[in-house]
Enzyme design. Structure first.
Site, PDB file in Angstrom:
ATOM      1  N   ASP A 166     127.087  64.079  80.800  1.00 44.83           N
ATOM      2  CA  ASP A 166     126.685  63.975  79.399  1.00 44.83           C
ATOM      3  C   ASP A 166     125.852  62.693  79.247  1.00 44.83           C
ATOM      4  O   ASP A 166     125.884  61.814  80.113  1.00 44.83           O
ATOM      5  CB  ASP A 166     127.943  63.913  78.535  1.00 44.83           C
ATOM      6  CG  ASP A 166     127.647  63.671  77.078  1.00 44.83           C
ATOM      7  OD1 ASP A 166     126.816  64.394  76.510  1.00 44.83           O
ATOM      8  OD2 ASP A 166     128.229  62.726  76.519  1.00 44.83           O
ATOM      9  N   LYS A 214     127.614  74.284  77.130  1.00 40.90           N
ATOM     10  CA  LYS A 214     127.175  73.541  78.312  1.00 40.90           C
ATOM     11  C   LYS A 214     127.754  74.132  79.600  1.00 40.90           C
ATOM     12  O   LYS A 214     127.090  74.146  80.638  1.00 40.90           O
ATOM     13  CB  LYS A 214     127.612  72.078  78.214  1.00 40.90           C
ATOM     14  CG  LYS A 214     126.857  71.226  77.210  1.00 40.90           C
ATOM     15  CD  LYS A 214     127.339  69.782  77.344  1.00 40.90           C
ATOM     16  CE  LYS A 214     126.716  68.848  76.352  1.00 40.90           C
ATOM     17  NZ  LYS A 214     127.164  67.457  76.554  1.00 40.90           N
TER      18      LYS A 214
END
Length: 226
Positions: free
Chosen positions: A11, A153
């Protein structure tokens, strides 16, 4: 990929940054020399992780817009109903809502598959309108994302791994937010930095003691020393 270090899925905000949201300069020391693929996975619009990959000098393997856009080995794919998200945002504004961005809306200017609203926006109204359009709202702690259900994701990581000829479980994931939970589930090992929200902390295999990039750096150091 070498046998020494695993591929990474990282991330950006809250994970590669400091507490003020600035990219930690140590990123330029750690990532360009990582001897396995590095995937940047973010809720930000597509150009942000592509640009960061460019300036880091690493392969452009990115998951943007919470899985809405995936780039791996030069191939781009899009998931999510952009038109429906835009229509929901327009309806939200028509009912008196405010997306909360300045006149130049860089949060959405280049966004391809969803709409982001500032966390100052009327969350209740936003969720009501989104539901009417068959969409969901995800609060990442940085923005409210109006998106197509099921676009995540984690699905993006599965797609990237397939393109690169890797098993998703070969990846080590580091993140800090609810939108990283699906990545944690797809990856073989997952770490939440200490500033992570409750869903991310609960989903991670390990919650590290340090916050922001201090925590990520600690994970990367531990992987090198294994």
């Amino acid at each position: 990929m070498t046998d020494d270090v695993p591929p990474l899925v990282l991330d950006i905000d809250g994970t590669l940054t400091d507490s003020d949201g600035r990219l930690d300069p140590r990123v330029f020391r750690y990532l360009p020399t990582w001897e396995a693929p590095v995937v940047l996975a973010t809720g930000k619009a597509f150009p942000y992780p592509v640009s960061l990959s460019h300036y880091l000098g690493i392969g452009k393997n990115v998951i943007a817009e919470n899985g809405g856009v995936v780039l791996a080995d030069g191939t781009v794919s899009y998931q999510g109903d952009t038109d429906r998200a835009a229509a929901a945002a327009a309806e939200f504004v028509e009912r008196g809502g405010d997306l909360g961005w300045p006149a130049f809306d860089d949060a959405n200017e280049w966004r391809r598959t969803e709409i982001a609203a500032n966390r100052s926006a009327d969350e209740e109204l936003l969720r009501t309108v989104a539901a009417e359009y068959g969409l969901e709202v995800v609060d990442t702690g940085y923005a409210y994302h109006v998106k197509t259900p099921g676009v995540e994701k984690g699905a993006g990581l599965t797609s990237v791994a397939e393109t690169l000829g890797l098993d998703p479980e070969a990846f080590v994931a580091v993140g800090d937010s609810v939108n990283d939970v699906s990545t944690f589930r797809a990856a073989g090992r997952s770490y939440a930095v200490a500033n992570a929200d409750a869903p991310a902390r609960a989903a991670a295999d390990i919650v590290v003691e340090r916050t922001y990039f201090d925590g990520t750096a600690a994970v990367l150091d531990s992987l090198v020393s294994e």
